[in-house]
Design a protein around this motif. Structure first.
Motif, PDB file in Angstrom:
ATOM      1  N   ALA A 149     -17.078   0.000   2.743  1.00 19.46           N
ATOM      2  CA  ALA A 149     -16.314   1.111   2.181  1.00 19.46           C
ATOM      3  C   ALA A 149     -16.342   1.152   0.662  1.00 19.46           C
ATOM      4  CB  ALA A 149     -14.865   1.040   2.676  1.00 19.46           C
ATOM      5  N   LYS A 150     -16.066   0.017   0.027  1.00 20.09           N
ATOM      6  CA  LYS A 150     -15.909   0.013  -1.428  1.00 20.09           C
ATOM      7  C   LYS A 150     -17.197   0.431  -2.148  1.00 20.09           C
ATOM      8  CE  LYS A 150     -14.353  -2.795  -5.309  1.00 20.09           C
ATOM      9  NZ  LYS A 150     -13.895  -4.121  -5.781  1.00 20.09           N
ATOM     10  N   ILE A 151     -18.320  -0.184  -1.773  1.00 19.84           N
ATOM     11  CA  ILE A 151     -19.581   0.099  -2.463  1.00 19.84           C
ATOM     12  C   ILE A 151     -20.054   1.527  -2.193  1.00 19.84           C
ATOM     13  CG2 ILE A 151     -21.071  -0.850  -0.637  1.00 19.84           C
ATOM     14  CD1 ILE A 151     -22.833  -2.012  -2.898  1.00 19.84           C
ATOM     15  N   LEU A 152     -19.780   2.035  -0.981  1.00 16.71           N
ATOM     16  CA  LEU A 152     -20.181   3.411  -0.661  1.00 16.71           C
ATOM     17  C   LEU A 152     -19.362   4.415  -1.469  1.00 16.71           C
ATOM     18  CD1 LEU A 152     -21.763   5.475   0.975  1.00 16.71           C
ATOM     19  CD2 LEU A 152     -20.065   5.241   2.804  1.00 16.71           C
ATOM     20  N   ILE A 153     -18.046   4.217  -1.539  1.00 16.34           N
ATOM     21  CA  ILE A 153     -17.187   5.117  -2.312  1.00 16.34           C
ATOM     22  C   ILE A 153     -17.593   5.116  -3.785  1.00 16.34           C
ATOM     23  CG2 ILE A 153     -14.841   5.321  -3.258  1.00 16.34           C
ATOM     24  CD1 ILE A 153     -14.484   6.359  -0.637  1.00 16.34           C
ATOM     25  N   GLU A 154     -17.814   3.915  -4.346  1.00 16.86           N
ATOM     26  CA  GLU A 154     -18.188   3.808  -5.763  1.00 16.86           C
ATOM     27  C   GLU A 154     -19.528   4.488  -6.044  1.00 16.86           C
ATOM     28  OE1 GLU A 154     -16.421   2.686  -8.314  1.00 16.86           O
ATOM     29  OE2 GLU A 154     -14.743   2.342  -6.962  1.00 16.86           O
ATOM     30  N   THR A 155     -20.469   4.354  -5.117  1.00 16.21           N
ATOM     31  CA  THR A 155     -21.779   4.993  -5.279  1.00 16.21           C
ATOM     32  C   THR A 155     -21.642   6.511  -5.305  1.00 16.21           C
ATOM     33  OG1 THR A 155     -22.853   3.153  -4.124  1.00 16.21           O
ATOM     34  CG2 THR A 155     -24.122   5.184  -4.344  1.00 16.21           C
ATOM     35  N   ASN A 178      -9.635   6.562   2.795  1.00 19.76           N
ATOM     36  CA  ASN A 178      -9.934   5.258   2.179  1.00 19.76           C
ATOM     37  C   ASN A 178      -8.700   4.383   1.970  1.00 19.76           C
ATOM     38  OD1 ASN A 178     -11.753   3.362   0.904  1.00 19.76           O
ATOM     39  ND2 ASN A 178     -10.866   3.987  -1.063  1.00 19.76           N
ATOM     40  N   GLY A 179      -7.509   5.016   1.886  1.00 20.79           N
ATOM     41  CA  GLY A 179      -6.274   4.255   1.664  1.00 20.79           C
ATOM     42  C   GLY A 179      -5.970   3.259   2.762  1.00 20.79           C
ATOM     43  N   VAL A 180      -6.522   3.461   3.944  1.00 25.81           N
ATOM     44  CA  VAL A 180      -6.277   2.538   5.063  1.00 25.81           C
ATOM     45  C   VAL A 180      -7.001   1.209   4.844  1.00 25.81           C
ATOM     46  CG1 VAL A 180      -6.424   2.250   7.578  1.00 25.81           C
ATOM     47  CG2 VAL A 180      -6.168   4.517   6.605  1.00 25.81           C
ATOM     48  N   VAL A 181      -8.158   1.271   4.184  1.00 28.59           N
ATOM     49  CA  VAL A 181      -9.002   0.079   4.045  1.00 28.59           C
ATOM     50  C   VAL A 181      -8.334  -0.919   3.096  1.00 28.59           C
ATOM     51  CG1 VAL A 181     -11.273  -0.785   3.403  1.00 28.59           C
ATOM     52  CG2 VAL A 181     -11.056   1.490   4.415  1.00 28.59           C
ATOM     53  N   LYS A 189       3.816   2.187   5.416  1.00 29.13           N
ATOM     54  CA  LYS A 189       2.434   2.351   4.954  1.00 29.13           C
ATOM     55  C   LYS A 189       1.791   3.584   5.580  1.00 29.13           C
ATOM     56  CE  LYS A 189      -2.220   0.468   4.702  1.00 29.13           C
ATOM     57  NZ  LYS A 189      -3.171  -0.621   4.968  1.00 29.13           N
ATOM     58  N   ALA A 190       1.996   3.770   6.869  1.00 30.13           N
ATOM     59  CA  ALA A 190       1.410   4.927   7.556  1.00 30.13           C
ATOM     60  C   ALA A 190       1.939   6.228   6.961  1.00 30.13           C
ATOM     61  CB  ALA A 190       1.718   4.861   9.049  1.00 30.13           C
ATOM     62  N   LEU A 191       3.240   6.267   6.659  1.00 34.70           N
ATOM     63  CA  LEU A 191       3.820   7.491   6.097  1.00 34.70           C
ATOM     64  C   LEU A 191       3.345   7.733   4.670  1.00 34.70           C
ATOM     65  CD1 LEU A 191       7.444   7.245   7.520  1.00 34.70           C
ATOM     66  CD2 LEU A 191       5.631   8.820   8.225  1.00 34.70           C
ATOM     67  N   ASN A 192       3.146   6.664   3.901  1.00 35.96           N
ATOM     68  CA  ASN A 192       2.599   6.824   2.548  1.00 35.96           C
ATOM     69  C   ASN A 192       1.191   7.407   2.601  1.00 35.96           C
ATOM     70  OD1 ASN A 192       4.380   6.189   0.412  1.00 35.96           O
ATOM     71  ND2 ASN A 192       4.323   4.030   0.973  1.00 35.96           N
ATOM     72  N   LEU A 193       0.381   6.918   3.547  1.00 35.04           N
ATOM     73  CA  LEU A 193      -0.969   7.446   3.736  1.00 35.04           C
ATOM     74  C   LEU A 193      -0.921   8.911   4.150  1.00 35.04           C
ATOM     75  CD1 LEU A 193      -2.579   4.415   5.593  1.00 35.04           C
ATOM     76  CD2 LEU A 193      -3.311   5.305   3.373  1.00 35.04           C
ATOM     77  N   LEU A 194      -0.010   9.205   5.044  1.00 34.13           N
ATOM     78  CA  LEU A 194       0.151  10.579   5.534  1.00 34.13           C
ATOM     79  C   LEU A 194       0.549  11.503   4.387  1.00 34.13           C
ATOM     80  CD1 LEU A 194       0.053  12.071   8.274  1.00 34.13           C
ATOM     81  CD2 LEU A 194       2.515  11.720   8.440  1.00 34.13           C
ATOM     82  N   LYS A 195       1.504  11.046   3.577  1.00 34.95           N
ATOM     83  CA  LYS A 195       2.005  11.850   2.456  1.00 34.95           C
ATOM     84  C   LYS A 195       0.888  12.180   1.472  1.00 34.95           C
ATOM     85  CE  LYS A 195       5.418  11.529  -1.275  1.00 34.95           C
ATOM     86  NZ  LYS A 195       6.356  10.614  -1.957  1.00 34.95           N
ATOM     87  N   SER A 196       0.029  11.192   1.188  1.00 34.66           N
ATOM     88  CA  SER A 196      -1.041  11.413   0.213  1.00 34.66           C
ATOM     89  C   SER A 196      -2.205  12.218   0.795  1.00 34.66           C
ATOM     90  CB  SER A 196      -1.563  10.070  -0.312  1.00 34.66           C
ATOM     91  OG  SER A 196      -2.114   9.306   0.735  1.00 34.66           O
ATOM     92  N   THR A 197      -2.289  12.297   2.126  1.00 33.19           N
ATOM     93  CA  THR A 197      -3.414  12.982   2.770  1.00 33.19           C
ATOM     94  C   THR A 197      -3.087  14.418   3.155  1.00 33.19           C
ATOM     95  OG1 THR A 197      -4.003  10.831   3.716  1.00 33.19           O
ATOM     96  CG2 THR A 197      -5.172  12.718   4.568  1.00 33.19           C
ATOM     97  N   LEU A 198      -1.801  14.720   3.371  1.00 29.51           N
ATOM     98  CA  LEU A 198      -1.435  16.075   3.808  1.00 29.51           C
ATOM     99  C   LEU A 198      -1.903  17.108   2.783  1.00 29.51           C
ATOM    100  CD1 LEU A 198       2.196  15.505   5.157  1.00 29.51           C
ATOM    101  CD2 LEU A 198       0.207  16.183   6.510  1.00 29.51           C
ATOM    102  N   PRO A 199      -2.551  18.186   3.227  1.00 32.05           N
ATOM    103  CA  PRO A 199      -3.063  19.200   2.289  1.00 32.05           C
ATOM    104  C   PRO A 199      -1.929  19.986   1.647  1.00 32.05           C
ATOM    105  CG  PRO A 199      -3.386  19.910   4.566  1.00 32.05           C
ATOM    106  CD  PRO A 199      -2.863  18.511   4.631  1.00 32.05           C
ATOM    107  N   SER A 200      -2.203  20.563   0.472  1.00 36.24           N
ATOM    108  CA  SER A 200      -1.175  21.332  -0.242  1.00 36.24           C
ATOM    109  C   SER A 200      -0.866  22.648   0.473  1.00 36.24           C
ATOM    110  CB  SER A 200      -1.628  21.608  -1.675  1.00 36.24           C
ATOM    111  OG  SER A 200      -2.912  22.198  -1.687  1.00 36.24           O
ATOM    112  N   GLU A 201      -1.868  23.220   1.152  1.00 41.19           N
ATOM    113  CA  GLU A 201      -1.610  24.456   1.895  1.00 41.19           C
ATOM    114  C   GLU A 201      -0.826  24.139   3.174  1.00 41.19           C
ATOM    115  OE1 GLU A 201      -6.024  23.520   2.896  1.00 41.19           O
ATOM    116  OE2 GLU A 201      -4.639  23.253   1.231  1.00 41.19           O
ATOM    117  N   ASN A 202      -0.025  25.104   3.607  1.00 43.54           N
ATOM    118  CA  ASN A 202       0.840  24.879   4.767  1.00 43.54           C
ATOM    119  C   ASN A 202       0.050  25.092   6.065  1.00 43.54           C
ATOM    120  OD1 ASN A 202       3.228  24.181   5.959  1.00 43.54           O
ATOM    121  ND2 ASN A 202       4.109  26.223   5.882  1.00 43.54           N
ATOM    122  N   LEU A 203      -0.219  24.008   6.785  1.00 45.65           N
ATOM    123  CA  LEU A 203      -1.001  24.042   8.023  1.00 45.65           C
ATOM    124  C   LEU A 203      -0.206  23.423   9.164  1.00 45.65           C
ATOM    125  CD1 LEU A 203      -4.357  22.724   6.525  1.00 45.65           C
ATOM    126  CD2 LEU A 203      -3.863  25.096   7.133  1.00 45.65           C
TER     127      LEU A 203
END
Length: 374
Positions: free
Chosen positions: A71-77, A18-21, A198-212
């Motif tokens: 996006a916004k109304i669907l996420i809020e719902t 959702n951060g991309v929108v 911006k792309a790296l900020n999105l990547l940073k917030s999306t990367l999972p905590s487990e090491n993959l």
């Protein structure tokens, strides 16, 4: 078209991208998620033209189809629904989307999926593999030093230099510079690219905590990141990055080693008393003693503290922007740091006193002239 999906599972996937929108995008349809169903696999895409993120989730569906959903109304719902199966019914004549839950019905206006911009595909790409842990560390150690000056676009992203022996990540805003090098990532094909902040900020917030494992592919125009069930595609910055190696002082005869957390805490306290324009603090090294001081002549504020350290070299007094020092020290995780100086008017270097065998971190900060209390 109709499909059934878990409300919480869908919300989790939508939240990841959702951060991309953006609000008020150049193309109005980009306020929507693109839903595409093929063989009971729902592919969801979000884009702002520069960066796109794609995720997948299995659903119950008897037919294939696509629709653009706000996006916004669907996420809020979905955020306000308890965990339960929800049914999406799409009318392809009117693009109306109806969501049915256990005790409710929600109707929203979708859009024609064919109007959603086409997402770039991988072609003639160079590929390199790394772990989420390494990628997250590289982004965290560099992104804070990128510039926000759109007149110098090359400095608004992180520069990556791939070679057969290592990979170097560099960020600078003209006042400070971070060089983060990994010897456990290499590519047979030498290449350079600049990835937007911006792309790296999105990547940073999306990367999972487990090491993959993460697969990174790139060509001349785009970079592709693939991990878990998420793909991210971003347009590269097509500019020449500054020759950063020439900025790093080669000779630094003054070396101070000090406890990182002690220095960080002291700087945070002293910075309160610094001039609000320059944020200047003085570092005065005398033998094995460090005096940190700041003053704001406009308000008659001043403060100083003494810390013990290990020092090799001549006595020196040098001024820095406290905000930059605090941010750099805060992004390091080592116990002790080494600060290297050559002269009061030359850049200072900050690096961990002991480096990890796979990584090499170097941070550079430009001095603030000691008479600048205006």
């Amino acid at each position: 078209m109709k499909f059934i999906v878990s409300s919480s599972a869908l919300l989790k996937q939508l939240s990841a991208i959702n951060g991309v929108v953006t609000t008020n995008p150049v193309v109005p349809i980009l306020e929507n998620f693109l839903f595409e169903i093929k063989e009971s696999l729902l592919t969801i895409t979000a884009s702002d033209l520069q960066t796109s993120m794609i995720t997948e989730i299995n659903v119950e569906a008897k037919e294939d189809g696509n629709i653009a959903v706000p996006a916004k109304i669907l996420i809020e719902t979905l955020k306000n629904l308890p965990e339960q199966p929800v049914t999406f019914s799409i009318d392809h004549d009117t693009y109306a989307v109806e969501i049915s839950s256990d005790n409710g019905r929600y109707r929203l206006a979708g859009e024609n999926a064919t109007d959603f911009p086409k997402i770039p595909t991988v072609s003639n790409a160079t590929s390199v593999d790394m772990s989420t842990e390494v990628l997250s560390s590289a982004v965290s150690n560099t992104i804070f030093a990128t510039s926000s000056d759109e007149l110098r676009p090359a400095m608004t992203g992180v520069y990556i230099n791939l070679s057969p022996t290592n990979t170097t990540f560099v960020a600078t805003d003209g006042h400070r510079l971070v060089r983060y090098r990994r010897v456990d990532i290499a590519s047979q094909d030498a290449a350079t690219l600049i990835i937007p902040r911006k792309a790296l900020n999105l990547l940073k917030s999306t990367l999972p905590s487990e090491n993959l494992p993460v697969t990174v592919e790139f060509n001349q125009s785009n970079a592709y990141f693939n991990f878990n069930n998420i793909k991210m595609i971003c347009r590269l910055i097509d500019e020449r990055f500054p020759d950063y190696e020439n900025v790093i002082p080669a000779e630094n005869p003054n070396v101070m080693t000090i406890d990182r957390s002690e220095l960080l805490s002291s700087l945070r306290r002293i910075a309160i008393y610094a001039n609000k324009t320059t944020h200047q603090v003085r570092l005065k090294l005398t033998g094995s003693e460090l005096m940190i001081s700041a003053e704001d002549l406009d308000f008659s504020n001043e403060a100083n503290e003494r810390l013990s350290c290990e020092h090799d070299g001549e006595d020196i007094e040098i001024g820095f922007n406290a905000k930059f020092l605090v941010e750099m020290l805060n992004n390091l995780s080592c116990k002790e740091v080494s600060l290297k100086f050559s002269a009061p008017n030359r850049a200072g270097l900050i690096l961990p006193a002991e480096q990890d065998e796979n990584e090499d971190i170097l941070m550079l900060v430009m001095p603030v002239m000691l008479n600048n209390y205006v």
